[in-house]
Design a protein around this motif. Structure first.
Motif, PDB file in Angstrom:
ATOM      1  N   PHE A  41       0.820  -1.212   0.000  1.00 31.36           N
ATOM      2  CA  PHE A  41       0.000   0.000   0.000  1.00 31.36           C
ATOM      3  C   PHE A  41       0.851   1.258   0.000  1.00 31.36           C
ATOM      4  O   PHE A  41       0.385   2.322  -0.345  1.00 31.36           O
ATOM      5  CB  PHE A  41      -0.919   0.009   1.219  1.00 31.36           C
ATOM      6  N   LEU A  42       2.107   1.091   0.447  1.00 28.80           N
ATOM      7  CA  LEU A  42       2.961   2.268   0.585  1.00 28.80           C
ATOM      8  C   LEU A  42       3.736   2.584  -0.686  1.00 28.80           C
ATOM      9  O   LEU A  42       4.753   3.250  -0.640  1.00 28.80           O
ATOM     10  CB  LEU A  42       3.948   2.065   1.738  1.00 28.80           C
ATOM     11  N   SER A  43       3.291   2.059  -1.820  1.00 32.61           N
ATOM     12  CA  SER A  43       3.996   2.387  -3.042  1.00 32.61           C
ATOM     13  C   SER A  43       3.140   3.302  -3.887  1.00 32.61           C
ATOM     14  O   SER A  43       1.993   2.978  -4.188  1.00 32.61           O
ATOM     15  CB  SER A  43       4.330   1.107  -3.816  1.00 32.61           C
ATOM     16  N   GLY A  44       3.688   4.455  -4.235  1.00 32.33           N
ATOM     17  CA  GLY A  44       2.946   5.373  -5.080  1.00 32.33           C
ATOM     18  C   GLY A  44       3.583   5.386  -6.444  1.00 32.33           C
ATOM     19  O   GLY A  44       4.541   4.658  -6.695  1.00 32.33           O
ATOM     20  N   LEU A  70      11.649  -2.805  -5.293  1.00 37.08           N
ATOM     21  CA  LEU A  70      11.904  -3.710  -6.412  1.00 37.08           C
ATOM     22  C   LEU A  70      10.905  -4.876  -6.494  1.00 37.08           C
ATOM     23  O   LEU A  70      10.370  -5.142  -7.580  1.00 37.08           O
ATOM     24  CB  LEU A  70      13.349  -4.224  -6.348  1.00 37.08           C
ATOM     25  N   PRO A  71      10.622  -5.581  -5.374  1.00 38.13           N
ATOM     26  CA  PRO A  71       9.673  -6.698  -5.504  1.00 38.13           C
ATOM     27  C   PRO A  71       8.291  -6.247  -5.976  1.00 38.13           C
ATOM     28  O   PRO A  71       7.647  -6.943  -6.773  1.00 38.13           O
ATOM     29  CB  PRO A  71       9.585  -7.262  -4.079  1.00 38.13           C
ATOM     30  N   ILE A  72       7.841  -5.067  -5.532  1.00 34.99           N
ATOM     31  CA  ILE A  72       6.541  -4.548  -5.967  1.00 34.99           C
ATOM     32  C   ILE A  72       6.585  -4.227  -7.459  1.00 34.99           C
ATOM     33  O   ILE A  72       5.651  -4.514  -8.214  1.00 34.99           O
ATOM     34  CB  ILE A  72       6.189  -3.263  -5.182  1.00 34.99           C
ATOM     35  N   ASP A  73       7.698  -3.656  -7.886  1.00 32.28           N
ATOM     36  CA  ASP A  73       7.870  -3.322  -9.284  1.00 32.28           C
ATOM     37  C   ASP A  73       7.827  -4.585 -10.142  1.00 32.28           C
ATOM     38  O   ASP A  73       7.209  -4.613 -11.211  1.00 32.28           O
ATOM     39  CB  ASP A  73       9.212  -2.609  -9.451  1.00 32.28           C
ATOM     40  N   MET A  74       8.470  -5.662  -9.638  1.00 31.54           N
ATOM     41  CA  MET A  74       8.452  -6.924 -10.379  1.00 31.54           C
ATOM     42  C   MET A  74       7.033  -7.468 -10.473  1.00 31.54           C
ATOM     43  O   MET A  74       6.607  -7.944 -11.529  1.00 31.54           O
ATOM     44  CB  MET A  74       9.360  -7.957  -9.689  1.00 31.54           C
TER      45      MET A  74
END
Lengths: 265, 259
Positions: free
Chosen positions: B206-209, B215-219
């Motif tokens: 949730f903390l990614s804007g 990196l893992p969220i980006d993947m």
């Protein structure tokens, strides 16, 4: 005291306080104290399915990893010193690798054109690829691979304390292998089993990556449902309810562990 | 004899299940084709090289590195004194403090991320990066306290007492006597914290804007859009990185003693 305070205050203020406020939000609707959020949540069929599926998969993964874990831990404990360390290292290794990478591999294996389907089609077992990805089976396999090392580690460390002679003694006295397991090994390693089981069970309940990648929106689990409720529906009441369920289950499991650790010492 | 073969079979099958998928990922990343297939269509290093040219991967790698390094350092700054107080003094509310500090391991990360977003970032205007940094610090803190406590418990306390009797201040005794003796534990805590933070997904979910992603969220979001082998290549590279770090740590520190 003064030395430990900054760490405690930091965690309490920046971690526990926001989480507590979030949980309390599930009890308030339009500013009023109410349990309606829980009632609504519990009476929605989708939520019931997801809740039961999460429990079922958690229990299934814990049970299967216990069976594989016992077999594997027994073999590892009986290895000679050097190869034992090496094999144990290989079991621990996956824990250090990104869960995204660990889960992604299963897409290549289980996908429509993956290894499993290629084999099935070329063997003529089925004319068309069968759906494995985005089923409970896929999520189950992913979770099992993710958490099996935790079970093996717990069982190995509790089997190391098992006196070697008790097994031979039971054998000499006429017990077959099944009796040796249920009457000797199981009672003497049950602490390790409960510890591993708790880690695997709570790990599976609170997994996000595996159901997100291998289950998608078809096989929702509690965490993926929470994410969807917030991102798709802006529904913070349901999110709070799911959060409370998850936290209560995790703390209950942890209390159980603490009690066992205390009884042991 | 029969037992020996059964034993080998059991261990072999388990390790294939646990580690086999990585080998497949490594090979799938070597594909010369444009889609994920196994066995790969021809061999090439193009996807391994492509990983380094994707802008979003570079940005998210930098952010993840920053969080892992500085979040862990911050956790050690808070955690080492706490571990010292807990293991050396009979402090009031010791159990309560231990429980509070350990809480981030028990509370599921996704809930933490959502709570921080709703009550720190939105109302108090914290930047997302700051919230991520605080969350990662809190998350690594329990590991830091646990690992450092374990190595403090193995260190006899009469050495520092001797230093104090000989005229050293408490702080001096800690810096000159205790710290050099627990540096292995502190380093192990750093590595464990680094790996934990770097691989962390749920807290950052949730903390990614826009523009701020680990990196893992980006993947995760990259693999939702495309099905080319670059994620496989990147996963393989990250796995190698972890293996190398753990291998070196094991060789020089006996890392597994601390975990």
């Amino acid at each position: 005291m003064a030395l430990a305070l900054p760490a405690a205050v930091f965690t309490a203020l920046l971690f526990l306080l926001p989480v507590t406020i979030l949980l309390s939000e599930a009890f308030t609707i339009n500013g009023e104290w109410s349990l309606q959020g829980y009632v609504d949540f519990a009476t929605t069929p989708l939520n019931q399915t997801v809740f039961l599926r999460t429990l079922k998969l958690g229990a299934l993964v814990a049970f299967t990893s216990a069976i594989i874990g016992y077999a594997c831990a027994f073999c590892i404990v009986n290895l000679e010193g050097k190869s034992r360390g090496r094999i144990f290292g290989l079991v621990v290794l996956p824990l250090m690798i990104s869960p995204v990478a660990r889960t992604y591999a299963w897409i290549v294996i289980l996908g429509r054109t993956g290894i499993v389907n290629d084999t099935i089609v070329s063997l003529g077992l089925s004319d068309t690829p069968i759906r494995i990805l985005f089923t409970e089976t896929a999520v189950f396999i992913g979770l099992l691979q993710l958490f099996l090392p935790l079970m093996i580690i717990s069982l190995v460390s509790s089997m190391e304390n098992l006196p070697r002679d008790v097994i031979s003694a039971a054998r000499v006295l006429g017990a077959n292998w099944f009796q040796v397991f249920t009457k000797v090994i199981l009672p003497l390693t049950k602490d390790g089993l409960v510890m591993g089981g708790t880690l695997v069970f709570t790990g599976s309940l609170t997994a996000y990556i595996t159901p997100a990648i291998l289950g998608g929106s078809r096989v929702l689990m509690l965490e993926t449902l929470l994410y969807q409720r917030v991102n798709v529906a802006n529904d913070f009441v349901s999110a709070g309810v799911i959060a409370t369920i998850l936290i209560v289950m995790c703390f209950a499991a942890n209390l159980l562990l603490k009690r066992i650790a205390k009884a042991r010492s | 004899m029969q037992y020996k073969w059964t034993s080998r079979l059991v261990i072999g099958l388990t390790l294939t299940f646990l580690i086999g998928p990585f080998l497949i990922i490594v090979l799938a990343g070597l594909s010369a084709g444009d889609f994920m297939t196994f066995p790969p269509e021809g061999l090439s290093l193009k996807w391994y090289l492509k990983v380094f040219t994707v802008d979003s991967f570079r940005a998210s790698f930098t952010l993840s590195m920053f969080l892992a390094v500085f979040g862990t350092i911050a956790a050690l700054i808070l955690g080492v004194p706490a571990a010292y107080a807990i293991s050396r003094y009979d402090i009031p509310f010791g159990e309560t403090i231990k429980t509070i500090v350990a809480a981030p391991i028990i509370v599921p990360g996704i809930i933490v991320g959502l709570a921080l977003l709703r009550y720190l970032v939105v109302p108090l205007n914290f930047t997302v990066t700051l919230a991520l940094f605080l969350a990662h610090t809190a998350l690594v803190l329990p590991y830091a306290v646990r690992v450092v406590s374990a190595s403090l418990n193995n260190l006899r306390s009469d050495m520092e007492e001797a230093a104090v009797l000989l005229g050293c201040t408490r702080l001096g005794a800690f810096m000159k006597v205790v710290l050099p003796n627990i540096q292995g534990g502190v380093l192990a805590a750093f590595i464990l914290g680094f790996v934990t933070s770097f691989n962390q997904v749920p807290v950052s979910l949730f903390l990614s804007g826009p523009g701020v992603r680990t990196l893992p969220i980006d993947m995760l979001s990259y693999m939702e859009i495309t099905y080319d082998p670059s994620v496989a290549a990147l996963s393989a590279l990250l796995a190698f990185l972890s293996v190398i770090i753990v291998f070196i740590a094991e060789k020089f520190l006996g890392f597994s003693r601390y975990v």
